[in-house]
Scaffold this motif. Structure first.
Motif, PDB file in Angstrom:
ATOM      1  N   UNK A 105      -7.724  -4.629  -0.376  1.00  0.00           N
ATOM      2  CA  UNK A 105      -6.725  -3.801   0.323  1.00  0.00           C
ATOM      3  C   UNK A 105      -7.345  -2.485   0.778  1.00  0.00           C
ATOM      4  N   UNK A 106      -8.152  -1.880  -0.095  1.00  0.00           N
ATOM      5  CA  UNK A 106      -8.762  -0.587   0.251  1.00  0.00           C
ATOM      6  C   UNK A 106      -9.761  -0.746   1.398  1.00  0.00           C
ATOM      7  N   UNK A 107     -10.603  -1.774   1.305  1.00  0.00           N
ATOM      8  CA  UNK A 107     -11.595  -1.976   2.361  1.00  0.00           C
ATOM      9  C   UNK A 107     -10.904  -2.212   3.704  1.00  0.00           C
TER      10      UNK A 107
ATOM     11  N   UNK B  23      -7.396   2.237  -7.708  1.00  0.00           N
ATOM     12  CA  UNK B  23      -7.928   1.701  -6.449  1.00  0.00           C
ATOM     13  C   UNK B  23      -6.790   1.287  -5.519  1.00  0.00           C
ATOM     14  N   UNK B  24      -5.687   0.771  -6.094  1.00  0.00           N
ATOM     15  CA  UNK B  24      -4.522   0.440  -5.257  1.00  0.00           C
ATOM     16  C   UNK B  24      -3.974   1.711  -4.616  1.00  0.00           C
ATOM     17  N   UNK B  25      -3.919   2.794  -5.400  1.00  0.00           N
ATOM     18  CA  UNK B  25      -3.434   4.067  -4.868  1.00  0.00           C
ATOM     19  C   UNK B  25      -4.293   4.529  -3.702  1.00  0.00           C
ATOM     20  N   UNK B  26      -5.594   4.365  -3.844  1.00  0.00           N
ATOM     21  CA  UNK B  26      -6.498   4.758  -2.750  1.00  0.00           C
ATOM     22  C   UNK B  26      -6.226   3.905  -1.516  1.00  0.00           C
ATOM     23  N   UNK B  27      -5.914   2.621  -1.736  1.00  0.00           N
ATOM     24  CA  UNK B  27      -5.617   1.730  -0.603  1.00  0.00           C
ATOM     25  C   UNK B  27      -4.346   2.182   0.111  1.00  0.00           C
ATOM     26  N   UNK B  28      -3.348   2.583  -0.667  1.00  0.00           N
ATOM     27  CA  UNK B  28      -2.090   3.048  -0.065  1.00  0.00           C
ATOM     28  C   UNK B  28      -2.354   4.318   0.756  1.00  0.00           C
TER      29      UNK B  28
END
Lengths: 279, 665
Positions: free
Chosen positions: B293-295, B373-378
């Motif tokens: 998701x982040x990438x 890492x999910x937070x960074x993706x958001x």
């Protein structure tokens, strides 16, 4: 000044530069109001000029079954006005409403109600003509059960059946133009915006496009048609707003504009208003 | 949902129809990459065979060449099974010199030196490293001569009366108690994520390059934005398309390698024979999701920023490296998930995956890594959405307006770039020189060169009014006693907070000890210590962080966010991972002090006092380094800190342009 003719309230009337004109009057018609623009303003910054008001507090309304013309030279503010109306640009001030939906607060409903076509809006080259219509019908949230009949109807109406399965990149410019107009109508919108649609078209394709606009009016749709070509406006528009430097200098039917200026040809009328404003 | 499906479907349809991209970016690499590997393997094998099978020419030099030859002949009889590689030799007669090595089949010269002053002779094998044949011959002959030497030595021991076999003296055995599968897992864990990230980035880029930047270039994006779809739907659909293609391309690449392995054209090293439970496999898949998701979001963000396809390609290379870097965290020795790294997106997943593969997954910190890492993706998705602002694409935005005006108006939009660049330089200096610079060198380079130098450059470049930009304003007299109480109180409260966070993010004691030794080198006087480590940071770091950084961001963030961001960035500049949180805490407090007082001077004094309180008592020998604070110190310090902020809030003038945070005391 005839009652239906309205010069912009911010602009002195060209007939009497010392007197402020009356506010815009609605078209005398029973047709429902579809578009309402009040005090719409957009400012930009331009190199060497600082802050420039591309659109400066304009007002106008449109009704169903009407072709409303925005007539102006390049840079008059036509495209900026239409982009604000279609929610592509945010107004600096003022409001624009389509079928009662506010362009700033209810942009999605506004976009669902209108089809936007301009010389600068492109098509996806790797989709076929049929896929293009299917795609735009769906993303404009047409009921899925109505998509196929609608696409078939548009293909038939615009005579693109032979090319429906050909990729857009392979089509001739005339055929691309037909697909572009058809995709604007894909979700059957009641309001249509045509921004300088004949730019780059040959004569035959331009005439074909004008005929489509006339058909759309006959179907009871509102068409906002911007152009700098006087003959097009003369032929198509029920009412015309003369736009110059972001302001509406005059607005009315062609006859009303003729009566107000004593001039016959729209080109002369246009020049008359612009010169008066520049003076 | 239907609209989202339509957007994704047509996005993928257009990609599939892009024959040139599919051929160049999918088919060709799929065929070429393993092909290159196979050809490389074949070439290496052929070369090794040539080196192994060629008879080595050996000539002899020195006063005792006959003895040397007898030893070399004996080396030739050592069984291949003992030394690994075979060796066939031809002895050259006639003249021998270094210049002849590598010519006429001569690869080695063996010189026998006569007995030295202890009566012991020696051999010298001379070779030419620029010739692979000569180099390989030297290695193989030396290995055999070593066997001969050991045999001779042992026979001498025996002749001298050694009662046991020399090989039986203190034999040492090493035993690996790890299961083979877990050892392989630990090895695979070091490079699995970077490999997947590289594959996903290159795969996802096939869509990303075309999806926003390409559409902008063709004019189709404006068409799309005049339809009823929302910006969120556009971002979600395009992000999903990128993620799908990234995953498909990764699976294709892995499957492609699998096919080549299946045909026996490539070999998987035995050391990578991983054993993994279904639960472990599921955990790996789960951990991979936020990375995908982040990438995807980052690629979409780059595509949104770039105005053309070409501009996207320019951005892609640095972004690729930037994303690959944290994914390689598991390859760094000594890095554990239960540390501040858990707050670093992607790097935390790399460590969590390594732990799962090695059979020691950490549920709590694995989940934390997933959330971070999910937070960074958001965040990246939200940033990508902002690039779809048509204002930015079609007209002037606030940033464009600032660009147009330049000078102070532009600074708020450039300040983070400056600090990003400064961080990269700092990291580079730290990696290149590390602790070799010593504390004095670091102070000179970082504080004066980097922080002060960059601050001066920013002031000049953006023509910032110095007094306003650095908040050089007088303050109410009561501010000073408040700072005198607040700084030591804040330090003690910080120690308490560190103890609490240490439960979750333990810092190894040896790391703390090494850091203490680095900060307090022997021979540094107290005056020098105070000047270099308290006064100078108090001035230079405050000018950079609470001065320019805070000034640049003051209108773009709400007061609390401003404090946290300025503090967080300050923390990130203290590159050692275990120092990030404590220094971020200090930086946040200092930002709050500056916002409340509207002046940089109190923050300078607070910072200097904080550092002095942290270092001076130990350096002066007033307290032992491991002294524990009495229990009453914590509430007293908390009270002192609260009183200090209460006073600052009461008498502080506030920072112009910033609303004072509510409840600042």
């Amino acid at each position: 000044m005839p009652p239906a003719l309205a010069a912009h309230p911010m602009t002195p009337s060209p007939m009497d530069p010392s007197r402020a004109s009356a506010p815009a009057a609605p078209l005398e018609s029973d047709a429902p109001l579809t578009v309402e623009v009040r005090g719409l303003t957009k400012s930009f910054l331009e190199e060497g000029r600082g802050e420039v008001r591309a659109v400066d507090g304009i007002d106008f309304t449109c009704r169903a079954g009407e072709v409303f013309g925005l007539l102006g030279a390049n840079g008059a503010g036509k495209t900026t006005t239409l982009r604000m109306l279609s929610t592509v640009l945010r107004p600096t001030a003022g409001t624009a409403r389509v079928l009662g939906h506010d362009a700033e607060t209810d942009g999605e409903a506004v976009r669902r109600s209108l089809g936007f076509h301009s010389a600068s809006t492109a098509l996806y080259p790797r989709l076929t003509a049929g896929e293009t219509l299917d795609f735009f019908a769906r993303v404009n949230r047409l009921d899925p059960s109505k998509v196929k009949p609608r696409v078939d109807a548009l293909i038939e109406r615009f005579g693109i059946g032979e090319y429906a399965d050909a990729r857009v990149e392979k089509l001739s410019s005339g055929m691309k133009q037909k697909v572009a107009i058809a995709r604007t109508l894909a979700h059957d919108p009641p309001v249509l915006i045509f921004d300088e649609p004949t730019v780059g078209l040959d004569v035959l394709n331009a005439i074909a496009l004008l005929e489509v606009v006339e058909e759309l009016r006959a179907e009871g749709r509102t068409v906002i048609y911007s152009s700098h070509i006087m003959s097009e406006a003369e032929r198509l528009c029920d009412r015309i707003a003369v736009l110059h430097r972001g302001r509406i200098l005059a607005m009315g039917t062609l006859d009303e504009l003729r009566d107000a200026t004593g001039l016959h040809y729209l080109q002369d009328i246009f020049v008359h208003y612009v010169k008066a404003a520049e003076a | 949902m239907n609209t989202l499906g339509t957007l994704v479907r047509y996005e993928l349809l257009q990609l599939v129809r892009d024959t040139r991209t599919i051929l160049l970016a999918v088919v060709l690499p799929a065929v070429l990459l393993p092909g290159i590997l196979v050809i490389g393997n074949l070439t290496t094998e052929a070369d090794e065979e040539r080196v192994r099978d060629t008879s080595i020419g050996v000539a002899f030099l020195g006063s005792d060449s006959g003895w040397a030859r007898s030893l070399v002949e004996r080396a030739g009889t050592v069984p291949d099974s003992l030394v690994g590689d075979p060796l066939s030799m031809t002895f050259h007669e006639g003249p021998a010199a270094d210049s002849l090595i590598g010519a006429d089949g001569l690869q080695l010269l063996v010189r026998a030196e006569g007995p030295d002053d202890r009566g012991l002779p020696s051999l010298e094998v001379r070779y030419r490293a620029s010739s692979d044949l000569s180099r390989s011959a030297a290695d193989r002959l030396s290995a055999r001569l070593e066997r001969v030497r050991v045999a001779l030595r042992d026979s001498l021991y025996a002749a001298g009366g050694l009662p046991v076999d020399p090989a039986a003296v203190l034999p040492v055995r090493t035993t690996n108690v790890a299961a083979a599968g877990r050892e392989a897992g630990a090895l695979l864990g070091t490079f699995l994520l970077p490999l997947l990230v590289a594959m996903m980035l290159t795969g996802g880029s096939l869509v990303a390059a075309d999806t926003l930047s390409g559409e902008k270039e063709r004019g189709t994006l404006e068409t799309l934005l005049t339809t009823a779809v929302s910006r969120n739907e556009v971002v979600a659909a395009k992000g999903l398309a990128i993620a799908l293609v990234a995953l498909v391309m990764t699976v294709l690449n892995v499957a492609n390698l699998g096919v080549w392995v299946g045909f026996g054209l490539m070999e998987i090293p035995a050391a990578l024979d991983v054993s993994l439970t279904p639960g472990g496999l599921g955990a790996l898949f789960l951990l991979l999701l936020p990375v995908v998701a982040l990438l995807s979001a980052v690629l979409l963000l780059v595509s949104g920023w770039a105005k053309t396809y070409r501009e996207y390609q320019l951005w892609f290379a640095p972004v690729f490296l930037l994303m690959l870097l944290p994914s390689a965290a598991a390859a760094l020795p000594g890095l554990e998930l239960r540390s501040a790294v858990v707050l670093l997106p992607v790097a935390n997943v790399a460590l969590a995956m390594r732990d799962v593969l090695a059979g020691r997954g950490d549920l709590l910190f694995g989940a934390l890594a997933f959330v971070v890492t999910s937070g960074a993706a958001v965040w990246a998705s939200s940033a990508a959405r902002s690039t779809l602002s048509t204002e930015r694409m079609l007209a002037d935005s606030a940033a464009d307006r600032a660009e147009f005006l330049g000078g102070p108006a532009l600074f708020p939009y450039r300040v983070l770039r400056w600090f990003g660049l400064m961080w990269v330089v700092l990291l580079g200096l730290s990696l290149a020189f590390g602790e070799r610079l010593g504390i004095r060198g670091q102070v000179l380079v970082n504080l004066l060169g980097l922080f002060l130098g960059a601050s001066v450059l920013m002031l000049r470049r953006y023509r910032l009014p110095v007094r306003e930009a650095l908040a050089l304003r007088p303050v109410h007299p009561l501010v000073w006693p408040a700072v005198l109480v607040g700084a030591p109180s804040g330090f003690v409260v910080g120690i308490g907070l560190a103890e609490i966070t240490g439960v979750f993010l333990p810092v190894p004691p040896q790391v703390l000890e090494a850091f203490g030794q680095f900060l307090l080198p022997e021979g540094m006087g107290l005056v020098q210590l105070v000047l270099l480590l308290a006064v100078l940071p108090g001035i230079t770091e405050e000018i950079a962080f609470r001065g320019l950084l805070l000034h640049g961001l003051r209108r773009r963030l709400k007061p609390w966010a401003l404090c946290l961001v300025v503090g967080g960035i300050f923390g990130l500049f203290h590159v050692s991972l275990f120092r990030i949180l404590p220094t971020a805490y200090l930086g946040t407090m200092l930002a709050l002090v500056t916002i409340l007082t509207g002046s940089l001077f109190p923050a300078m004094l607070w910072h200097a006092l904080n550092n002095a309180v942290a270092l001076l008592p130990v350096a002066a020998g007033w307290v032992a380094p491991d002294m524990a604070l009495p229990p009453w110190a914590w509430p007293l310090a908390a009270l002192g800190l609260a009183a200090s902020f209460w006073t600052l809030r009461r008498v502080g003038a506030g920072y112009p342009g910033v609303t004072r945070p509510e409840g600042g005391g």
